[in-house]
Structure formats: structure tokens, C-alpha cells
Enzyme design. Structure first.
Site, PDB file in Angstrom:
ATOM      1  N   ARG A   1      32.133 -21.747 -19.874  1.00 45.45           N
ATOM      2  CA  ARG A   1      32.868 -21.320 -21.082  1.00 45.45           C
ATOM      3  C   ARG A   1      34.373 -21.460 -20.871  1.00 45.45           C
ATOM      4  O   ARG A   1      35.130 -21.657 -21.807  1.00 45.45           O
ATOM      5  CB  ARG A   1      32.582 -19.846 -21.395  1.00 45.45           C
ATOM      6  CG  ARG A   1      31.196 -19.556 -21.888  1.00 45.45           C
ATOM      7  CD  ARG A   1      31.148 -18.145 -22.472  1.00 45.45           C
ATOM      8  NE  ARG A   1      29.795 -17.638 -22.604  1.00 45.45           N
ATOM      9  CZ  ARG A   1      28.981 -17.888 -23.619  1.00 45.45           C
ATOM     10  NH1 ARG A   1      29.377 -18.656 -24.605  1.00 45.45           N
ATOM     11  NH2 ARG A   1      27.776 -17.371 -23.668  1.00 45.45           N
TER      12      ARG A   1
ATOM     13  N   ASP B   1      24.931 -26.308 -35.322  1.00 50.62           N
ATOM     14  CA  ASP B   1      23.953 -27.290 -34.882  1.00 50.62           C
ATOM     15  C   ASP B   1      22.883 -27.396 -35.976  1.00 50.62           C
ATOM     16  O   ASP B   1      23.090 -28.088 -36.970  1.00 50.62           O
ATOM     17  CB  ASP B   1      23.405 -26.786 -33.539  1.00 50.62           C
ATOM     18  CG  ASP B   1      22.436 -27.733 -32.877  1.00 50.62           C
ATOM     19  OD1 ASP B   1      22.338 -28.885 -33.290  1.00 50.62           O
ATOM     20  OD2 ASP B   1      21.755 -27.309 -31.916  1.00 50.62           O
TER      21      ASP B   1
ATOM     22  N   PHE C   1      24.426 -32.258 -26.007  1.00 48.88           N
ATOM     23  CA  PHE C   1      24.716 -30.888 -25.602  1.00 48.88           C
ATOM     24  C   PHE C   1      26.077 -30.844 -24.922  1.00 48.88           C
ATOM     25  O   PHE C   1      26.355 -31.638 -24.021  1.00 48.88           O
ATOM     26  CB  PHE C   1      23.627 -30.358 -24.661  1.00 48.88           C
ATOM     27  CG  PHE C   1      23.700 -28.880 -24.482  1.00 48.88           C
ATOM     28  CD1 PHE C   1      23.211 -28.016 -25.449  1.00 48.88           C
ATOM     29  CD2 PHE C   1      24.295 -28.333 -23.350  1.00 48.88           C
ATOM     30  CE1 PHE C   1      23.306 -26.640 -25.295  1.00 48.88           C
ATOM     31  CE2 PHE C   1      24.396 -26.959 -23.186  1.00 48.88           C
ATOM     32  CZ  PHE C   1      23.897 -26.114 -24.163  1.00 48.88           C
TER      33      PHE C   1
ATOM     34  N   GLU D   1      32.921 -19.723 -35.730  1.00 48.24           N
ATOM     35  CA  GLU D   1      31.824 -20.130 -34.841  1.00 48.24           C
ATOM     36  C   GLU D   1      32.296 -21.215 -33.879  1.00 48.24           C
ATOM     37  O   GLU D   1      33.199 -21.985 -34.207  1.00 48.24           O
ATOM     38  CB  GLU D   1      30.671 -20.705 -35.672  1.00 48.24           C
ATOM     39  CG  GLU D   1      29.483 -19.804 -35.817  1.00 48.24           C
ATOM     40  CD  GLU D   1      28.654 -19.615 -34.553  1.00 48.24           C
ATOM     41  OE1 GLU D   1      29.196 -19.689 -33.431  1.00 48.24           O
ATOM     42  OE2 GLU D   1      27.451 -19.365 -34.691  1.00 48.24           O
ATOM     43  N   ASP D   2      31.662 -21.293 -32.714  1.00 46.14           N
ATOM     44  CA  ASP D   2      31.983 -22.370 -31.780  1.00 46.14           C
ATOM     45  C   ASP D   2      31.413 -23.696 -32.265  1.00 46.14           C
ATOM     46  O   ASP D   2      32.097 -24.711 -32.304  1.00 46.14           O
ATOM     47  CB  ASP D   2      31.483 -22.033 -30.363  1.00 46.14           C
ATOM     48  CG  ASP D   2      30.013 -21.614 -30.309  1.00 46.14           C
ATOM     49  OD1 ASP D   2      29.346 -21.552 -31.369  1.00 46.14           O
ATOM     50  OD2 ASP D   2      29.518 -21.347 -29.200  1.00 46.14           O
TER      51      ASP D   2
HETATM   52  P1  5GP Z   1      22.310 -23.395 -34.693  1.00 50.69           P
HETATM   53  O1  5GP Z   1      21.705 -22.119 -35.160  1.00 50.69           O
HETATM   54  O2  5GP Z   1      23.301 -23.995 -35.640  1.00 50.69           O
HETATM   55  O3  5GP Z   1      21.241 -24.390 -34.301  1.00 50.69           O
HETATM   56  O4  5GP Z   1      23.010 -23.113 -33.323  1.00 50.69           O
HETATM   57  C1  5GP Z   1      24.192 -22.462 -33.183  1.00 50.69           C
HETATM   58  C2  5GP Z   1      24.352 -21.956 -31.774  1.00 50.69           C
HETATM   59  O5  5GP Z   1      23.637 -22.759 -30.832  1.00 50.69           O
HETATM   60  C3  5GP Z   1      25.782 -22.027 -31.333  1.00 50.69           C
HETATM   61  O6  5GP Z   1      26.500 -20.873 -31.696  1.00 50.69           O
HETATM   62  C4  5GP Z   1      25.636 -22.199 -29.826  1.00 50.69           C
HETATM   63  O7  5GP Z   1      25.501 -20.943 -29.210  1.00 50.69           O
HETATM   64  C5  5GP Z   1      24.346 -22.970 -29.652  1.00 50.69           C
HETATM   65  N1  5GP Z   1      24.553 -24.419 -29.483  1.00 50.69           N
HETATM   66  C6  5GP Z   1      24.216 -25.413 -30.330  1.00 50.69           C
HETATM   67  N2  5GP Z   1      24.555 -26.624 -29.845  1.00 50.69           N
HETATM   68  C7  5GP Z   1      25.140 -26.389 -28.645  1.00 50.69           C
HETATM   69  C8  5GP Z   1      25.743 -27.237 -27.649  1.00 50.69           C
HETATM   70  O8  5GP Z   1      25.833 -28.467 -27.740  1.00 50.69           O
HETATM   71  N3  5GP Z   1      26.254 -26.600 -26.565  1.00 50.69           N
HETATM   72  C9  5GP Z   1      26.204 -25.255 -26.387  1.00 50.69           C
HETATM   73  N4  5GP Z   1      26.726 -24.769 -25.279  1.00 50.69           N
HETATM   74  N5  5GP Z   1      25.659 -24.433 -27.305  1.00 50.69           N
HETATM   75  C10 5GP Z   1      25.133 -24.989 -28.425  1.00 50.69           C
END
Ligand code: 5GP
Length: 180
Positions: free
Chosen positions: A166, A104, A153, A100-101
Site C-alpha cells: 500500500r 473493478d 491486478f 475509492e481506490d
Molecule cells: P469491485 O467491487 O469494483 O469489484 O472491487 C473494488 C475493490 O476491489 C477495490 O476497492 C479493491 O479493494 C479491490 N480491487 C479491485 N481490483 C484491484 C486491483 O487491481 N488491485 C488491488 N489491490 N485491489 C483491487
């Protein structure tokens, strides 16, 4: 609200160094084993491409991908996760590494991991480039973590805002700008 690209949070050099360490660690843990490396599109694509080149040939690694619905054009999670593209191959009785990138709230990964477990793999672990641990709503075990980052963010190195940025080689902050 508009977003403007701001300074670097993690430089390209720092990322390259850390990604190489992660690859070596994964190489040690899975030495002599099969491993299906599953990239979560599109955010993980750049990270995964660098990571797998640091996993040594002593690991029998194959690559697969999944795409899930993400934030769309906003920066807030809605907790809804939809599989847009599923894996090409079966993961039954295999070791799986989900790449995963960023983690969050953890909602996306916890959903994906549940889905993965239903497919009866031998094991499942997570490798994430970035972790905003303080934002977690559901617990997720991130075995291989690149960087712990603050609740801001970020974009670059695969991460986007409305599809942009990206391609940046570093991880950047973004600044909010009021509409004129
Ligand atoms: P989660 O389900 O853990 O809240 O979110 C995961 C996804 O939210 C990540 O795969 C990404 O696509 C997006 N995301 C969460 N935080 C960020 C951020 O700081 N920047 C970006 N570009 N995407 C984020």
C-alpha cells in the site's frame, strides 16, 4: 499462487499531477458548498489524503470514513460486501463525495451507493483513482476518475496484495509466480 512486484503502470509524478487536477475540478464543482468527503478504507487512504489537499478552501469540506470487507488475501471478488466501519456523522441533506481506490466489477460501490442513498443525502458522487471499466458487472457512475487502466491486478498508492505494498508511491503491476 504467489505475486511478485513488477514494473510501474502509473508513476508517482503522473499520479500527483492527476490528483491535483481532480482536486481542482472538485473545487470548481462544489465552490461555496458543503461537502462530506467519504474515504473507503483502507485502499483510498493515500489517494484521499493527497486529493483533499487539492480541494480549495472555497469548498467547506469535512472528512469521514467507511471500511468495507474486500478481497481478503485473494485477487478475485466474491461480490460480498460487509460494512466493517460505518460513517461517524449523518449525511442527510449533504453533498457526499465517495472516494475509492479502484472500481473493478463495481459491486462494492454500487452496494455502498445504495446504502448512501437510503440516508437521504442532497447528492452523491464518486471519485476513484483507478477504473478497470472493462471488468464492470454493474454500472457505476464515476464522476471524477483518475486513470482508466487495463484488466490487470495492481498494487501501490493505497492498493494492496494481502496487506502489502500500500505504501508504494507509484501504481505497479504484479506478476504471478508458481509455488516451488
Ligand atoms: P469491485 O467491487 O469494483 O469489484 O472491487 C473494488 C475493490 O476491489 C477495490 O476497492 C479493491 O479493494 C479491490 N480491487 C479491485 N481490483 C484491484 C486491483 O487491481 N488491485 C488491488 N489491490 N485491489 C483491487
Amino acid at each position: 499462487m504467489n505475486f511478485k512486484l513488477s514494473g510501474e503502470l502509473i508513476t508517482s509524478d503522473e499520479i500527483q499531477k492527476r490528483v491535483a487536477e481532480l482536486g481542482e475540478e472538485i473545487g470548481r464543482d462544489y465552490c461555496g458548498k458543503d461537502l462530506v468527503v467519504v474515504g473507503i478504507l483502507k485502499g483510498a487512504i493515500i489517494f484521499m489524503a493527497y486529493l483533499v489537499r487539492h480541494i480549495p478552501p472555497t469548498v467547506n469540506a469535512t472528512l469521514d470514513f467507511m471500511a468495507v470487507s474486500s478481497y481478503g488475501d485473494s485477487t478475485k471478488t466474491n461480490g460480498i460486501v460487509k460494512i466493517v466501519k460505518d460513517l461517524d456523522g449523518s449525511v442527510k441533506d449533504k453533498n457526499v463525495l465517495v472516494v475509492e481506490d479502484i472500481v473493478d466489477t463495481g459491486l462494492t460501490l454500487s452496494y455502498l451507493l445504495k446504502l448512501m442513498q437510503e440516508r437521504q443525502p442532497e447528492s452523491v458522487r464518486v471519485c476513484a483513482l483507478l477504473d478497470k471499466e472493462e471488468r464492470r458487472k454493474v454500472p457505476v457512475d464515476v464522476t471524477y476518475r483518475g486513470f482508466l487502466i487495463p484488466d490487470k491486478f495492481v498494487v501501490g498508492y493505497g492498493l494492496d496484495y494481502a496487506g502489502k505494498w500500500r505504501n508504494l508511491p507509484a501504481v505497479h503491476y504484479v506478476e504471478q509466480q508458481r509455488e516451488q
